[in-house]
Design an enzyme around this catalytic site. Structure first.
Site, mmCIF file in Angstrom:
data_model
loop_
_atom_site.group_PDB
_atom_site.id
_atom_site.type_symbol
_atom_site.label_atom_id
_atom_site.label_comp_id
_atom_site.label_asym_id
_atom_site.label_seq_id
_atom_site.Cartn_x
_atom_site.Cartn_y
_atom_site.Cartn_z
ATOM 1 N N SER A 16 77.713 4.185 64.560
ATOM 2 C CA SER A 16 77.996 3.213 63.526
ATOM 3 C C SER A 16 79.425 2.715 63.670
ATOM 4 C CB SER A 16 77.810 3.850 62.143
ATOM 5 O OG SER A 16 78.030 2.903 61.132
ATOM 6 N N GLY A 17 79.635 1.474 63.326
ATOM 7 C CA GLY A 17 81.003 0.960 63.358
ATOM 8 C C GLY A 17 81.078 -0.533 63.553
ATOM 9 N N GLY A 18 80.039 -1.119 64.122
ATOM 10 C CA GLY A 18 80.043 -2.567 64.332
ATOM 11 C C GLY A 18 81.228 -3.038 65.151
ATOM 12 N N LYS A 70 71.720 8.505 60.749
ATOM 13 C CA LYS A 70 71.983 7.072 60.933
ATOM 14 C C LYS A 70 71.004 6.235 60.117
ATOM 15 C CE LYS A 70 73.411 3.162 62.716
ATOM 16 N NZ LYS A 70 74.541 2.451 62.185
ATOM 17 N N HIS A 73 72.130 6.384 56.582
ATOM 18 C CA HIS A 73 73.339 5.534 56.510
ATOM 19 C C HIS A 73 72.950 4.060 56.394
ATOM 20 C CE1 HIS A 73 77.167 3.702 57.781
ATOM 21 N NE2 HIS A 73 76.437 3.022 58.627
ATOM 22 N N ASN A 74 72.034 3.624 57.236
ATOM 23 C CA ASN A 74 71.607 2.219 57.188
ATOM 24 C C ASN A 74 70.944 1.885 55.865
ATOM 25 O OD1 ASN A 74 72.589 1.715 59.721
ATOM 26 N ND2 ASN A 74 70.597 1.655 60.727
ATOM 27 N N GLU A 77 73.699 1.494 53.335
ATOM 28 C CA GLU A 77 74.461 0.272 53.629
ATOM 29 C C GLU A 77 73.696 -0.976 53.253
ATOM 30 O OE1 GLU A 77 77.258 -0.992 57.292
ATOM 31 O OE2 GLU A 77 75.174 -0.577 57.844
ATOM 32 N N TYR A 78 72.427 -1.047 53.622
ATOM 33 C CA TYR A 78 71.629 -2.235 53.318
ATOM 34 C C TYR A 78 71.306 -2.336 51.834
ATOM 35 C CZ TYR A 78 71.171 -2.374 58.391
ATOM 36 O OH TYR A 78 71.429 -2.404 59.731
#
Length: 81
Positions: A16-18, A70, A73-74, A77-78
Site C-alpha cells: 500500500s502507498g500509491g 490488504k 485496508h482497502n 479506505e474505500y
C-alpha cells in the site's frame, strides 16, 4: 507445498502507498512461512516506508495473511471515500 522439498518458499504480500509509497516507500504486509520472511526481512525493512518507530512492515502470519490485511485496508479506505 509442492516446491517446499526443493527449498522454494512463497511469500504473499499486500503493498500500500500509491504515488507517495512509490516515492518514499510503501507499507508492506507480508504473509507466508516465517522462515521465508526471516530471510527477506532485512530487504523488506529497508524498502518499506520509515516512520518514527520503524519500518511500515511486519510479519503478519501464514500464507494469505498479508493479502487479507490488504483487503481489509482497502475496505476501510474505500468506505472512507
Amino acid at each position: 507445498k509442492e516446491l517446499e522439498p526443493k527449498g522454494i518458499q512463497f511469500i504473499g504480500m499486500g503493498i500500500s502507498g500509491g504515488e507517495e509509497g512509490a516515492r518514499n516507500g510503501p507499507s508492506l504486509m507480508p504473509g507466508g512461512p516465517r522462515e521465508a520472511f526471516d530471510l527477506l526481512e532485512p530487504i523488506l525493512m529497508k524498502c518499506a516506508a520509515q516512520v518514527s518507530d520503524g519500518a511500515c512492515a511486519s510479519y503478519l502470519g501464514p500464507i494469505g495473511a498479508g493479502n487479507y490485511v490488504k483487503m481489509v485496508h482497502n475496505g476501510i479506505e474505500y468506505g472512507d471515500m
